[in-house]
Design a protein around this motif. Structure first.
Motif, short mmCIF file in Angstrom:
data_model
loop_
_atom_site.label_atom_id
_atom_site.label_comp_id
_atom_site.label_asym_id
_atom_site.label_seq_id
_atom_site.Cartn_x
_atom_site.Cartn_y
_atom_site.Cartn_z
N ASP A 1 -4.83 -5.32 3.27
CA ASP A 1 -4.24 -4.01 3.51
C ASP A 1 -5.26 -3.10 4.17
OD1 ASP A 1 -2.20 -2.17 3.53
OD2 ASP A 1 -1.74 -2.40 1.40
N ARG B 1 -8.72 -3.45 2.07
CA ARG B 1 -8.73 -4.15 0.79
C ARG B 1 -8.75 -5.65 1.06
NH1 ARG B 1 -6.89 -3.31 -4.60
NH2 ARG B 1 -6.09 -5.18 -5.59
N LYS C 1 -4.63 2.50 -2.71
CA LYS C 1 -3.46 1.76 -3.16
C LYS C 1 -2.65 2.57 -4.17
CE LYS C 1 -2.07 -2.59 -5.38
NZ LYS C 1 -2.54 -3.82 -6.06
#
Length: 855
Positions: A66, A83, A151
């Motif tokens: 991500d 990530r 996130k």
């Protein structure tokens, strides 16, 4: 959960050029250090597009999973955060790293000079812009929600669309490296992760967003109090805990508490070394008062009374403590505050000046943060939200962080601590209870008390009685280990105590369980009063110092008791009669389970009952306190999610229990006891379903049913206690005085004419009536009792009308015409006498009812 950077194996450089960067692959890795490296970041804002996950590469994990871009206020790209997830040494790991765009020149491990322009794993310079900065510009009037991690921010945007959700780059320790002045005049709420780093991060953000002397500061900054019983490390990107709905998240958001630091009294400063007081004049010396502590907020009972100051600190072994110091102690004589803090690991200067300054500080500090204080454990419902507080202050429920236990003691209740894991307790204690009805019942009783408030049940207890060495105490140790250390001096208390002491114990254990061992050691004259007090849920009304009444203590409890004699026998020792109310409030259960092994029926491979008892007693002192906490976590969530559904489930279990095990004509007292056993079984079944108890479904309810049927059999039926007492008292009187106080009437012929006893026969002393043979019966007797004797002697202590009604319903009282329970008979030498005519069948004799012999 908080994002932590993972160290790479082999000392690899985390900022090595990634493979696949803008479609270009690099061979080899750079060395860990390169003194000749050149880093030239591209001019900001960037003119390149946001890279995709496969454009960013991690030397240990491969491509990113991500990517989150950071923009300036106008929406121009500044840098990105990626990530990564993968395996390192066979273990699943993750890493979150920043990438900046620019030119990097370095020497790789093969000593080749590399010169590449693109995305590199580099941190942006401080102060850094916050995530979603451009959205703040787009929505200038929207409230702001601060979370930890990109996130989490992405998930929070979906949960709370009315808010602009922001965070900072760098993890929980890097809040100060970001620019929070952009929150100027905004209403801000912080939602921390459910762990210590998350709480510290949000406090750091609050301090940066509202600096004491800053020109740019947020209008307000509140912090959500995440329930302490939620999983460690939980954040808004994680699945909701079982039984928690999104509506509760909204409630928590609305109940966020002010994050502004407390206002200290003049002259006081809290430093890393502790609390100090500085004199107004430069000539004076500063005074050390105590080791450092955190002022959390001010508390009151919700009605503006019982004010206190909640403080937290770490002792020298880094154990966390907290105490809501009642402000009234500021004006008490002596050094009570300092003594309590010192006892709980917070060092205080023993000088008289320092102690006086400590009181001055406690009384003078002010905080915008408000909490609700309570003075007893168990269930509370502030603002319509359920919270459960254990002794020591540990709280469960959505309002757990805003409701605190306030007492005059800083230390926690040592009986309510936990040791070991739930799995260990299940393996070493609960597993060995399986198949043993008394121990299963005891454990489930310990879990059942929190259900009383949910179904509106009454307090009450179970008294396990039997000879020594039958395992009675083992049941108490097992039950005690549900909430804390299952041992004497901890969870297991003694009956031998003052009424004041037991009153205090009941208040301290409200909504958990009160365990009392060895009733035989208590004073018989006090036992009844104690049982009534415990079951009625309140202590004595006492006078205060000024003559007015003090507020009495209250509680709800299921109490477990043991003794070698029954409650009735204990009452008899003191010359007191066993009342029906006592039998309902504390029911007797024989310790002998009928298998010839005392309380045991299944030994689980142990050599004998003594070995099994020893094992459980030892394990209850080693693994304890985890089952009750896990059960509470599930129970609070179930109650919060749908209290009516939970209540209906428990009441349905009670109704089914009554349907299966109660006779149709059962008295209300028996139904009340049946409800208690059913509640115990229902608590056990909930614990089985929630994984707290490692038993098969149905074991808890089966054990409750078996024990209830044993109690009912020992009792002698399902009628009212007063009915049993009536029959027993009349029977006992006749058994004791049938020959000495009843004058015999002798039948002389078949016509039924009676003749009074001959004058030279034995005369009846203190006569209460007469006895005679019923018509057609040469062996049995019936008893004619005069009304005065019936009221004053035969029914002494009971309602004579009720006794007559009970005997009449049992066909043991032969009545005349109409509703009158008495009748008239002609007694030779006495004339016509009104009597109560009792059948000899009350003694178990054969009865053939004759006609009235008054004619």
């Amino acid at each position: 959960m908080s994002e932590q950077t993972t160290s790479l194996p082999g000392g690899q450089d985390p900022f090595a050029p990634p493979k696949g960067m803008n479609g270009t692959h690099y061979e080899g890795l750079v060395t860990k250090t390169d003194p000749e490296e050149i880093w030239e970041p591209s001019k900001l804002p960037l003119s390149v597009s946001v890279p995709g996950p496969r454009d960013l590469y991690h030397p240990a994990f491969g491509p990113a999973v991500d990517v989150w871009p950071y923009f300036d206020p106008k929406g121009a790209l500044l840098f990105v955060v990626a990530r990564f997830e993968g395996e390192v040494d066979g273990k699943k790991k993750k890493d979150v790293a920043p990438f900046c765009h620019g030119r990097r020149v370095w020497t790789d491990r093969k000593h080749r000079r590399q010169d590449r322009t693109g995305w590199h794993m580099k941190a942006p310079p401080a102060p850094r812009q916050i995530f979603n900065l451009h959205k703040l510009t787009e929505r200038p009037d929207a409230p702001v929600l601060v979370v930890e991690g990109e996130k989490t921010a992405q998930a929070a945007e979906l949960l709370f669309p009315d808010f602009v959700v922001v965070t900072s780059q760098g993890g929980s320790k890097a809040a100060a490296r970001s620019d929070w002045t952009v929150l100027h005049r905004r209403k801000v709420v912080g939602w921390p992760d459910r762990d210590d780093p998350g709480r510290r991060y949000m406090n750091d953000v609050a301090a940066a967003a509202r600096p004491p002397k800053g020109l740019s500061k947020a209008a307000t900054f509140d912090i959500v109090q995440v329930p302490t019983d939620w999983p460690e490390g939980w954040d808004l990107a994680d699945p909701l805990p079982p039984g928690v709905g999104e509506d509760l998240l909204q409630e928590l958001l609305e109940g966020a508490m002010d994050a502004d630091p407390p206002q200290l009294p003049p002259g006081f400063t809290m430093r890393a070394e502790g609390l100090f007081h500085y004199p107004e004049s430069e000539e004076g010396e500063r005074t050390f008062i105590s080791a450092p502590f955190e002022v959390v907020g001010e508390a009151n009972d919700g009605n503006g009374m019982n004010w206190g100051l909640l403080i937290r600190w770490l002792d020298r072994d880094t154990r966390r403590h907290q105490w809501s110091v009642p402000k009234r102690l500021v004006h008490a004589d002596g050094n009570r505050i300092a003594e309590e803090l010192e006892d709980a690991g917070l060092h205080c200067n023993p000088s008289g000046k320092a102690r006086s300054l400590l009181k001055q500080f406690i009384g003078g500090v002010r905080s915008k943060r408000r909490l609700i204080c309570v003075d007893r454990t168990g269930w509370h419902n502030p603002n319509g939200r359920s919270v459960f507080i254990l002794p020591g202050g540990e709280a469960f429920g959505p309002a757990a962080s805003t409701v605190i236990l306030q007492t005059e003691h800083a230390g926690t209740d040592g009986a309510f601590i936990a040791s070991g894991t739930l799995q260990e307790w299940q393996d070493q204690v609960a597993r060995y209870a399986s198949g043993n009805d008394r121990i299963v019942l005891a454990i489930c009783t310990a879990l059942a008390t929190p259900l009383l408030d949910i179904v509106g049940g009454d307090s009450g207890g179970i008294h396990i009685t039997g000879d020594s060495q039958t395992g009675k105490s083992t049941t108490l140790y097992a039950a005690g280990s549900v909430w804390g250390k299952g041992a004497r001096g901890a969870q297991v208390r003694q009956w031998r105590a003052t009424a004041n002491g037991l009153e205090g114990a009941a208040a301290e254990t409200s909504d958990t369980v009160l365990i009392l061992d060895e009733m035989g050691q208590a004073s018989g004259s006090d036992v009844a009063d104690t049982i009534y007090m415990l079951a009625n849920g309140s202590g004595k009304l006492r006078a205060g110092k000024e003559g007015g009444s003090r507020r009495s203590r209250t509680w709800r409890t299921m109490f477990l008791s043991t003794g070698e004699i029954t409650l009735a026998a204990k009452m008899a020792e003191a010359g007191r009669k066993m009342m029906a109310g006592l039998e309902v409030r504390l029911v007797n259960l024989p310790a002998d389970a009928g298998a010839g092994m005392g309380v045991f029926q299944k030994l689980h491979g142990m050599a004998g009952p003594a070995e099994l008892a020893k094992h459980i007693a030892t394990a209850a002192k080693t693994s304890y306190g985890t089952a009750g906490r896990r059960f509470l976590g599930h129970l609070v969530r179930a109650r919060t999610a749908d209290q009516k559904k939970l209540e209906a489930r428990v009441k349905a279990a009670q109704a089914e229990f009554a349907k299966r095990y109660l006779p149709d004509n059962a008295a209300g007292q028996v139904r009340s006891v049946a409800d208690r056993f059913a509640l115990v079984g229902a608590a056990g079944e909930l614990a089985i379903q929630w994984g707290v108890l490692p038993w098969a479904k149905g074991e808890a309810s089966a054990a409750a049913a078996a024990c209830f049927k044993t109690w009912l059999g020992e009792r002698g039926g399902a009628g009212a206690t007063e009915d049993h007492q009536a029959l027993s008292q009349v029977q006992g009187f006749i058994e004791a005085h049938g020959e000495s106080r009843f004058t015999p009437l002798v039948r002389q012929d078949a016509d039924g004419y009676l003749e009074a006893p001959r004058a030279d026969g034995q005369r009846t002393q203190n006569r209460v009536g007469w006895r005679r043979r019923p018509a057609g019966d040469s062996e049995g007797w019936e008893y004619l009792i005069m009304p005065t004797a019936w009221t004053n002697e035969v029914c002494k202590g009971l309602d004579p009308k009720r006794v007559a009604a009970v005997l009449r319903q049992a066909s043991l009282l032969i009545c005349g015409r109409g509703k009158d329970p008495s009748m008239t008979v002609k007694v030779p030498g006495e004339g016509t006498i009104r009597v109560y005519r009792v059948s000899g069948a009350i003694l178990g004799m054969r009865e053939t009812m004759g006609e009235d012999e008054a004619e």
